[in-house]
Design an enzyme around this catalytic site. Structure first.
Site, PDB file in Angstrom:
ATOM      1  N   GLU A 188     -56.091   6.914 -28.427  1.00 46.91           N
ATOM      2  CA  GLU A 188     -54.909   7.247 -29.205  1.00 46.91           C
ATOM      3  C   GLU A 188     -55.334   7.343 -30.668  1.00 46.91           C
ATOM      4  O   GLU A 188     -55.725   6.334 -31.261  1.00 46.91           O
ATOM      5  CB  GLU A 188     -53.850   6.152 -29.069  1.00 46.91           C
ATOM      6  CG  GLU A 188     -53.239   6.026 -27.689  1.00 46.91           C
ATOM      7  CD  GLU A 188     -52.158   4.943 -27.645  1.00 46.91           C
ATOM      8  OE1 GLU A 188     -51.052   5.230 -27.178  1.00 46.91           O
ATOM      9  OE2 GLU A 188     -52.429   3.807 -28.073  1.00 46.91           O
ATOM     10  N   ASP A 204     -57.076   2.127 -26.768  1.00 50.70           N
ATOM     11  CA  ASP A 204     -55.708   1.925 -27.215  1.00 50.70           C
ATOM     12  C   ASP A 204     -55.676   1.873 -28.747  1.00 50.70           C
ATOM     13  O   ASP A 204     -56.544   1.243 -29.368  1.00 50.70           O
ATOM     14  CB  ASP A 204     -55.208   0.596 -26.638  1.00 50.70           C
ATOM     15  CG  ASP A 204     -53.750   0.364 -26.936  1.00 50.70           C
ATOM     16  OD1 ASP A 204     -52.935   1.138 -26.427  1.00 50.70           O
ATOM     17  OD2 ASP A 204     -53.439  -0.586 -27.672  1.00 50.70           O
TER      18      ASP A 204
END
Ligand code: CA
Length: 678
Positions: free
Chosen positions: A385, A356
């Protein structure tokens, strides 16, 4: 993760950051200077070890003035049975204490004295089992939590990451709806139930996944998180779980008994084993980038100031937009991330990690994570990400950003280029994309098709995203059109195609996913989209009730045709290596776009995969996309073509009929795929 705060709060925190971030490089070094003298410790006996000589504690806390361990009988209530004073080892910053007994069944917390004051109790940062709500660490025999046959359990072998097909799911979404027919609703065990069906007899749960054909599930955060009260599960509180509390223990609310520390461990392993037995890998979403709490986080209570980044004035920096960010660039934190992922890979047989807000971490850390995980299991897939949610004191050239992916070996990033180009901007609900009739984004879709690698026919200066070919290899790119964040595909189509028929939306969904599943790189889909699942228009459903988030499996009957199409697309990709090339050079050589003037003929892309690409049995595959709201015609060169995809149908073996080429009309929002063997 998008954000767990309101937009107003986010805007406010960003405004503060922009003031504080005037000279980020300098602020970081000034704050960091205090840690230069910190000794680090990377032994595998941090915090708790039980062996034949007893129970041993070793807490890393270089600046503590005193440290102690409290031993408890209960995971939640009661006074300590005993408190052990710990002894400092200044050579490595740790504190130790031992007892000669094996304390299985007991619980413990650490406490340190810092700046003359005793801090609150903490289970530490390495608790591998915890009491209810994760307040006390538990001492259990992990070997006794292994399901039968665990020693031979293995995930699927992955030769190339472009072979992976990712299905992103939340435990509650998958099983909570009454239509799932699953007994252990919202639990790890949901995925261990075979033979579950909807009232109309459609397969659900693990049988659904097997039938669909995905290679890996990517489970939303499954470590112990903060937001759901595990003592009050009857309230059915929902959360995505991007609020980490204990990184090395599973979340209690997904277990059948959060008060028994071994249950969540055993049940998560049972889930992994059931999926592995079904040939499906398990990727875990990890959120080492921030903690749910600031001063009361386990990091802060064990080594104050160390694990989080701060601005020079002492405030927490907040690249996560959730209140803080961690400091992977400091040795003990870097080692922590590496060791924690290795622990999940080793103890739980996890097959991949989705990071994340990965750009909060530094490039060096991500490289070491991937390298160390490879040693545990070469099939482990690491991706994340490639962005932050706000500014960070970490210099941009050190961040694990999308634009820096080629500096990372064996780490992939999400392509938000293809996502936004195909379906429209993620935060502007009414914005359309290529698949819904928006002109002018063809070049960005092409960037996605070639997995952001250098290609002689792709002009990156015309891309809506980065203006250069940032991926050295297609194995560095994960393609998708939607995930848990933002409007899911169905809702996005409903909002951006207002007034259009449901058939048009279903067609646009098929087209969007056809682009994803035929593009080079690794495809990724959001659970339930194969049956046109929606979230009632809620874009940030991180704590929305099950009525928003749970997948209504009744859709599987209602949208049977959609399901069959997705299933066919997955089978097509698996059967044809041409869609899964492994090098940028192969893509540049074998993938050829047909000349189409996008100014005159917008929303039309046509290309060939030539030369039996990547060992494919098909000599040439012709792929054509019409994203316009009207029919468009292409001229296919003469040949003996088999029809693979046409008019919203797919046949992975090309049995939809044949054509000799020439002019072929594509209906609105549709794909055409043809193949020839000679
Ligand atoms: Ca929890």
């Amino acid at each position: 993760m998008k954000t767990r705060k309101t937009n107003l709060y986010l805007a406010l925190s960003m405004a503060i950051v922009s003031v504080a971030g005037a000279s980020p490089a300098m602020t970081q070094s000034a704050y960091d200077a205090q840690f230069i003298t910190y000794p680090t410790y990377n032994g595998d006996d941090l915090e708790l070890t039980v062996d034949n000589s007893g129970t041993h504690f070793r807490l890393w806390s270089p600046k503590a003035q005193e440290a102690r361990v409290n031993i408890y009988d209960n995971g939640r209530f009661g006074k300590p049975l005993q408190t052990l004073e710990m002894k400092a080892d200044p050579s490595n910053g740790t504190w130790t204490a031992s007892v000669p007994e094996k304390l299985y069944g007991k619980y413990y917390t650490f406490q340190i004295k810092f700046d003359g004051k005793w801090k609150d109790e903490t289970p530490g940062v390495w608790a591998k089992a915890v009491g209810v709500n994760g307040q006390r660490a538990a001492i259990i025999d992990l070997a006794k939590t292994n399901p039968e046959g665990w020693e031979n359990d293995k995930g699927p072998k992955v030769d190339n990451f472009t072979d992976v097909i990712i299905y992103e799911m939340h435990h509650r979404d998958m099983s909570e709806h009454p239509s799932s027919g699953i007994a252990n609703k919202g639990k790890f065990l949901a995925m261990t139930e075979e033979g579950t069906v909807t009232p109309l007899g459609e397969k659900t749960g693990i049988d659904h996944l097997k039938d669909l054909g995905v290679t890996h599930v990517h489970i939303l955060p499954s470590y112990d998180y903060n937001s759901v009260d595990e003592t009050n599960l009857q309230d059915n509180v929902y959360n995505w779980g991007y609020d980490p509390q204990n990184y090395n223990a599973p979340e209690g609310s997904y277990s059948t008994n959060p008060s028994d520390p071994a249950t969540r461990v055993r049940e998560m392993k049972e889930m992994v084993k059931a999926l592995h037995d079904a040939g499906i890998g398990v990727i875990m979403d990890v959120v080492y980038n921030h903690t749910a709490q600031n001063d009361e986080s386990n990091f802060e209570l064990t080594a104050p100031g160390y694990y989080h980044r701060h601005w020079d004035d002492g405030r927490y920096s907040d690249a996560s937009a959730c209140g803080n960010e961690t400091a992977s660039d400091r040795q003990q934190m870097r080692d922590y991330i590496i060791n924690s992922t290795k622990y999940w890979a080793d103890e739980y047989h996890i097959d991949g990690f989705r990071f994340d807000l990965m750009a909060i971490h530094d490039i060096e850390t991500m490289n070491q994570v991937a390298e160390e995980l490879k040693k545990v299991n070469p099939s482990i897939f690491v991706y994340g990400e490639g962005w932050t949610a706000s500014d960070s004191p970490l210099a941009k050239d050190r961040r694990a950003l999308k634009e820096n992916v080629s500096k990372m070996k064996d780490v992939a990033v999400f392509s938000d280029d293809i996502r936004d180009a195909v379906k429209g901007h993620f935060s502007n609900a009414s914005d359309r994309g290529f698949a819904t009739g928006k002109p002018g984004v063809e070049e960005t879709v092409k960037v996605g098709i070639v997995a952001s690698t250098a290609h002689p026919q792709v002009d990156y200066s015309k891309s809506a995203g980065l203006k250069f070919a940032y991926a050295e290899s297609p194995e560095m790119i994960v393609n998708y059109v939607s995930c848990h964040d933002d409007l899911c595909l169905t809702d996005k189509l409903k909002k951006s195609m207002e007034g259009a028929s449901e058939k048009d939306m279903l067609d646009a969904a098929k087209l969007a996913q056809t682009i994803v599943f035929t593009s080079q790189g690794t495809p990724f889909m959001f659970a339930g989209e194969e049956i046109f699942r929606d979230k009632k228009g809620v874009h940030n459903s991180y704590k929305s009730p099950d009525s928003i988030n749970a997948i209504d499996w009744g859709n599987k009957t209602k949208y049977k045709d959609q399901y069959e199409y997705y299933k066919g697309l997955i089978a097509l990709r698996k059967a044809h290596p041409a869609f899964r090339m492994t090098t940028a050079a192969d893509i540049a050589k074998n993938l050829k776009f047909d000349k189409i003037d996008s100014a005159k003929t917008p929303n039309l892309i046509s290309y060939s995969l030539n030369n039996n690409a990547n060992g494919d049995e098909w000599k040439e595959i012709k792929v054509v996309f019409n994203g316009a709201s009207y029919p468009q015609t292409v001229d296919i060169k003469k040949g003996e073509w088999k029809k693979v995809v046409e008019n919203g149908k797919v046949s992975p073996t090309g049995e939809l009929g044949t054509t000799a080429g020439g002019k072929i009309e594509l209906p609105p929002y549709s794909a055409l795929i043809l193949a020839r063997e000679k």
